[in-house]
Write a protein that holds these residues in place. Structure first.
Motif, PDB file in Angstrom:
ATOM      1  N   PRO A   1       0.818  -1.225   0.000  1.00  0.00           N
ATOM      2  CA  PRO A   1       0.000   0.000   0.000  1.00  0.00           C
ATOM      3  C   PRO A   1       0.847   1.268   0.000  1.00  0.00           C
ATOM      4  CG  PRO A   1      -0.904  -1.602   1.527  1.00  0.00           C
ATOM      5  CD  PRO A   1       0.433  -2.137   1.098  1.00  0.00           C
TER       6      PRO A   1
ATOM      7  N   ARG B   1       2.314   1.692  -3.550  1.00  0.00           N
ATOM      8  CA  ARG B   1       1.307   2.194  -4.478  1.00  0.00           C
ATOM      9  C   ARG B   1       1.069   3.692  -4.253  1.00  0.00           C
ATOM     10  NH1 ARG B   1      -2.843   0.534  -7.808  1.00  0.00           N
ATOM     11  NH2 ARG B   1      -4.619   1.953  -7.867  1.00  0.00           N
TER      12      ARG B   1
ATOM     13  N   ASP C   1      -4.744  -9.219  -0.652  1.00  0.00           N
ATOM     14  CA  ASP C   1      -4.729  -7.772  -0.431  1.00  0.00           C
ATOM     15  C   ASP C   1      -3.896  -7.072  -1.504  1.00  0.00           C
ATOM     16  OD1 ASP C   1      -5.200  -5.341   1.355  1.00  0.00           O
ATOM     17  OD2 ASP C   1      -3.003  -5.399   1.278  1.00  0.00           O
TER      18      ASP C   1
ATOM     19  N   ARG D   1      -5.065  -4.505  -4.967  1.00  0.00           N
ATOM     20  CA  ARG D   1      -4.530  -3.159  -5.162  1.00  0.00           C
ATOM     21  C   ARG D   1      -3.806  -2.997  -6.498  1.00  0.00           C
ATOM     22  NH1 ARG D   1      -4.380  -0.486  -0.027  1.00  0.00           N
ATOM     23  NH2 ARG D   1      -4.866  -1.921   1.688  1.00  0.00           N
TER      24      ARG D   1
END
Length: 246
Positions: free
Chosen positions: A71, A74, A109, A113
Motif C-alpha cells: 500500500p 502504491r 490484499d 490493489r
C-alpha cells in the motif's frame, strides 16, 4: 480494460501482436524500483520515461505472500505520477508460481490493489516447502518444469500477463522449446491474457516474434527494467526489428 489515465483507475490495454502499431509499442510494462531490486525511485523513473517519450508505464514490483509494504509503494507511485499527465501510470506486481496448479506467492490484499499482475517462474518448488537446485537440473528438466508451472498460471492464476516466458531456461541454458512457446501463446490467447515480449530474457527475439506472428496472442511489452538506462529498451528493440507496422 477501458481507457488510460495518468493516475490510473483502470488497467492496461493489451493488443494482439498483429494489431500492434508504433503507438501501441510505446509502453514499458515491467519496471522495478528501489522498493525491491531496482536502482531508482518512482519519480526518477517517471522523469526518465518522459524524456524517452514513453506513453505508459507499469510499476510491477516483486512481492511475496507476506509482503506488507505494497500500500505504501502504491501511494508513492501515484503521488509521483501526479506530475506526469502525459504518461499513463499503472501500479502492479510480479509474483512467482508456487505449484503447477497456479498458486501464486502473493496475498489477496496485494492483488486487490494491482492494476496489472505479472505471473512468472522464478524458482522450482520441490513440493516440501523448498526449491530445487538449478545446478542439478538438465536443460530438458528445466524446460519441462518451467513449462508446467507456466501453464498452471495461465490456466488458473489471477494474472494479466505471463511474464518473461521461458526465462529460467533461457538464462541458464540459452534456449527454450519452440513448441512450448507456441503452446503457451495459444493458452494465453484462449484465456485472453497477455504473454510478455521481454527484451531482458529473450535470446532470439526474431524467432519469438515469428511465433507471435503465427499465433497472434495478446502481448505485453516489457524490458524488465531495473535501471534507468533500461527504460524503453524493449520498445526500441521491437521498432528496430520492424514490429508495430500495422
Amino acid at each position: 480494460m477501458n481507457g488510460q489515465e495518468s493516475i490510473c483507475t483502470s488497467r492496461p490495454v493489451f493488443h494482439r501482436y498483429r494489431d500492434l502499431s508504433r503507438a501501441r509499442l510505446n509502453v514499458e510494462l515491467q519496471v522495478h524500483t528501489s522498493w525491491t531490486d531496482g536502482q531508482a525511485t518512482a519519480l526518477e523513473i517517471l522523469q526518465t520515461a518522459k524524456e524517452r517519450g514513453l506513453a505508459a508505464l507499469a510499476f510491477t514490483e516483486h512481492v511475496r505472500e507476506d509482503t506488507t509494504w505494497f500500500p505504501r509503494f502504491r501511494e508513492e507511485v501515484l503521488s509521483a505520477a501526479r506530475g506526469f499527465d502525459d504518461i499513463s501510470v499503472y501500479v502492479g506486481c510480479e509474483t512467482k508460481a508456487m505449484d503447477e496448479d497456479g498458486r501464486l506467492d502473493v496475498s489477496q490484499d496485494v492483488l486487490d490493489r494491482c492494476d496489472i499482475v505479472l505471473g512468472v517462474v522464478h524458482r522450482f518448488p520441490d513440493g516440501r516447502g523448498g526449491y530445487l537446485d538449478f545446478e542439478q537440473l538438465s536443460y530438458e528438466k528445466t524446460a519441462d518444469l518451467e513449462f508446467r508451472l507456466s501453464m498452471g498460471m495461465v490456466k488458473n492464476a489471477p494474472i494479466d500477463v505471463l511474464a518473461h516466458p521461458g526465462g529460467m531456461s533461457l538464462r541458464r541454458h540459452g534456449r527454450f522449446p519452440e513448441a512450448c512457446f507456441r503452446d503457451m501463446m495459444t493458452a494465453t490467447l484462449e484465456r485472453q491474457i497477455a504473454i510478455e515480449i521481454n527484451s531482458s530474457y529473450l535470446v532470439d527475439m526474431p524467432a519469438f516474434l515469428a511465433l507471435c506472428e503465427e499465433v497472434n496472442p495478446f502481448v505485453s511489452i516489457g524490458s524488465d527494467a531495473h535501471r534507468l538506462s533500461e527504460l524503453g529498451h524493449c520498445r526500441d528493440q521491437l521498432l528496430e526489428l520492424g514490429a508495430g507496422q500495422s
